[in-house]
Design a protein around this motif. Structure first.
Motif, PDB file in Angstrom:
ATOM      1  N   SER A  87       9.065  -5.059 -42.166  1.00 40.64           N
ATOM      2  CA  SER A  87       9.965  -4.187 -42.908  1.00 40.64           C
ATOM      3  C   SER A  87       9.419  -2.750 -42.959  1.00 40.64           C
ATOM      4  N   LEU A  88       8.138  -2.604 -43.178  1.00 38.32           N
ATOM      5  CA  LEU A  88       7.522  -1.281 -43.213  1.00 38.32           C
ATOM      6  C   LEU A  88       7.602  -0.603 -41.852  1.00 38.32           C
ATOM      7  N   ALA A  89       7.411  -1.362 -40.792  1.00 35.33           N
ATOM      8  CA  ALA A  89       7.496  -0.805 -39.440  1.00 35.33           C
ATOM      9  C   ALA A  89       8.917  -0.314 -39.149  1.00 35.33           C
ATOM     10  N   ARG A  90       9.921  -1.109 -39.537  1.00 38.70           N
ATOM     11  CA  ARG A  90      11.316  -0.701 -39.339  1.00 38.70           C
ATOM     12  C   ARG A  90      11.631   0.547 -40.166  1.00 38.70           C
ATOM     13  N   ASN A  91      11.137   0.569 -41.393  1.00 39.14           N
ATOM     14  CA  ASN A  91      11.342   1.717 -42.265  1.00 39.14           C
ATOM     15  C   ASN A  91      10.715   2.964 -41.669  1.00 39.14           C
ATOM     16  N   ASN A  92       9.548   2.810 -41.069  1.00 38.92           N
ATOM     17  CA  ASN A  92       8.848   3.923 -40.441  1.00 38.92           C
ATOM     18  C   ASN A  92       9.668   4.513 -39.294  1.00 38.92           C
ATOM     19  N   GLN A  93      10.343   3.660 -38.543  1.00 41.40           N
ATOM     20  CA  GLN A  93      11.178   4.124 -37.437  1.00 41.40           C
ATOM     21  C   GLN A  93      12.470   4.770 -37.946  1.00 41.40           C
ATOM     22  N   ALA A  94      13.051   4.177 -38.975  1.00 42.72           N
ATOM     23  CA  ALA A  94      14.318   4.680 -39.503  1.00 42.72           C
ATOM     24  C   ALA A  94      14.154   6.019 -40.225  1.00 42.72           C
ATOM     25  N   PHE A  95      13.005   6.214 -40.856  1.00 43.90           N
ATOM     26  CA  PHE A  95      12.744   7.431 -41.623  1.00 43.90           C
ATOM     27  C   PHE A  95      11.443   8.053 -41.117  1.00 43.90           C
ATOM     28  N   PRO A  96      11.528   8.878 -40.086  1.00 43.28           N
ATOM     29  CA  PRO A  96      10.314   9.433 -39.488  1.00 43.28           C
ATOM     30  C   PRO A  96       9.581  10.424 -40.392  1.00 43.28           C
ATOM     31  N   GLN A  97      10.225  10.924 -41.438  1.00 45.64           N
ATOM     32  CA  GLN A  97       9.577  11.856 -42.371  1.00 45.64           C
ATOM     33  C   GLN A  97       9.968  11.483 -43.790  1.00 45.64           C
ATOM     34  N   ARG A  98       8.997  11.433 -44.672  1.00 44.25           N
ATOM     35  CA  ARG A  98       9.252  11.144 -46.085  1.00 44.25           C
ATOM     36  C   ARG A  98       8.925  12.385 -46.886  1.00 44.25           C
ATOM     37  N   ILE A  99       9.726  12.674 -47.899  1.00 43.99           N
ATOM     38  CA  ILE A  99       9.489  13.829 -48.761  1.00 43.99           C
ATOM     39  C   ILE A  99       9.551  13.364 -50.217  1.00 43.99           C
ATOM     40  N   TRP A 100       8.480  13.625 -50.947  1.00 45.52           N
ATOM     41  CA  TRP A 100       8.408  13.315 -52.375  1.00 45.52           C
ATOM     42  C   TRP A 100       8.457  14.623 -53.147  1.00 45.52           C
ATOM     43  N   VAL A 101       9.267  14.692 -54.184  1.00 45.69           N
ATOM     44  CA  VAL A 101       9.246  15.799 -55.126  1.00 45.69           C
ATOM     45  C   VAL A 101       8.710  15.218 -56.431  1.00 45.69           C
ATOM     46  N   VAL A 102       7.534  15.690 -56.825  1.00 44.93           N
ATOM     47  CA  VAL A 102       6.829  15.135 -57.976  1.00 44.93           C
ATOM     48  C   VAL A 102       7.003  16.063 -59.178  1.00 44.93           C
ATOM     49  N   ASP A 103       7.468  15.492 -60.278  1.00 44.69           N
ATOM     50  CA  ASP A 103       7.688  16.261 -61.506  1.00 44.69           C
ATOM     51  C   ASP A 103       6.348  16.701 -62.089  1.00 44.69           C
ATOM     52  N   ASN A 104       6.186  17.991 -62.299  1.00 41.82           N
ATOM     53  CA  ASN A 104       4.980  18.499 -62.940  1.00 41.82           C
ATOM     54  C   ASN A 104       5.347  19.392 -64.123  1.00 41.82           C
ATOM     55  N   SER A 105       6.493  19.092 -64.726  1.00 42.92           N
ATOM     56  CA  SER A 105       6.947  19.871 -65.876  1.00 42.92           C
ATOM     57  C   SER A 105       6.097  19.547 -67.104  1.00 42.92           C
ATOM     58  N   GLY A 106       6.294  20.306 -68.140  1.00 38.70           N
ATOM     59  CA  GLY A 106       5.542  20.103 -69.375  1.00 38.70           C
ATOM     60  C   GLY A 106       5.710  18.721 -69.971  1.00 38.70           C
ATOM     61  N   SER A 107       6.864  18.086 -69.723  1.00 35.43           N
ATOM     62  CA  SER A 107       7.088  16.743 -70.287  1.00 35.43           C
ATOM     63  C   SER A 107       6.133  15.701 -69.713  1.00 35.43           C
ATOM     64  N   MET A 108       5.502  16.032 -68.587  1.00 36.03           N
ATOM     65  CA  MET A 108       4.567  15.082 -67.975  1.00 36.03           C
ATOM     66  C   MET A 108       3.293  14.927 -68.815  1.00 36.03           C
ATOM     67  N   GLN A 109       3.133  15.768 -69.840  1.00 35.03           N
ATOM     68  CA  GLN A 109       1.997  15.633 -70.745  1.00 35.03           C
ATOM     69  C   GLN A 109       2.251  14.582 -71.817  1.00 35.03           C
ATOM     70  N   ASN A 110       3.494  14.111 -71.936  1.00 30.05           N
ATOM     71  CA  ASN A 110       3.819  13.097 -72.943  1.00 30.05           C
ATOM     72  C   ASN A 110       3.002  11.835 -72.700  1.00 30.05           C
ATOM     73  N   PRO A 111       2.425  11.279 -73.754  1.00 30.10           N
ATOM     74  CA  PRO A 111       1.566  10.095 -73.604  1.00 30.10           C
ATOM     75  C   PRO A 111       2.343   8.782 -73.689  1.00 30.10           C
ATOM     76  N   ASP A 112       3.498   8.709 -73.014  1.00 28.08           N
ATOM     77  CA  ASP A 112       4.299   7.490 -73.083  1.00 28.08           C
ATOM     78  C   ASP A 112       4.290   6.709 -71.769  1.00 28.08           C
ATOM     79  N   GLY A 113       3.315   6.997 -70.910  1.00 25.80           N
ATOM     80  CA  GLY A 113       3.183   6.272 -69.646  1.00 25.80           C
ATOM     81  C   GLY A 113       2.185   5.135 -69.768  1.00 25.80           C
ATOM     82  N   HIS A 114       1.984   4.430 -68.684  1.00 25.13           N
ATOM     83  CA  HIS A 114       1.028   3.312 -68.648  1.00 25.13           C
ATOM     84  C   HIS A 114       0.344   3.273 -67.294  1.00 25.13           C
ATOM     85  N   ARG A 115      -0.874   2.782 -67.294  1.00 20.00           N
ATOM     86  CA  ARG A 115      -1.633   2.580 -66.056  1.00 20.00           C
ATOM     87  C   ARG A 115      -2.184   1.169 -66.058  1.00 20.00           C
TER      88      ARG A 115
END
Length: 92
Positions: free
Chosen positions: A8-36
């Protein structure tokens, strides 16, 4: 990876030759409501701990950077706000 996931990953790699992530770095990312998910003293024992949204997304992006490298899948990561960013500056 399992055989099915690898195919599945190999097929995905062929179907989508480039991936683009837009990562939120706004002030709300300081909120302590996440988990690790962290390992305890016993590597087979995991624990969920509180985190900021930024800590949470940083861990997620780091995982996907490693996966993209392993799969040789060209991937671009960008932050959503160039002028304003949370402290410390975005780093993965």
């Amino acid at each position: 990876f399992t055989r099915g996931l690898a195919h599945s990953l190999a097929r995905n790699n062929q179907a989508f030759p480039q991936r683009i992530w837009v990562v939120d770095n706004s002030g709300s990312m300081q909120n302590p409501d996440g988990h690790r998910i962290v390992e305890t003293a016993e590597a087979s024992n995991l624990r969920i701990v509180p985190a900021t949204r930024w800590e949470e997304i940083r861990e997620c992006v780091t995982y996907h950077i490693r996966a993209a490298n392993l799969l040789q899948a060209p991937t671009t990561f960008r932050v959503s706000s160039v002028e304003k960013y949370i402290e410390p500056p975005p780093a993965f």
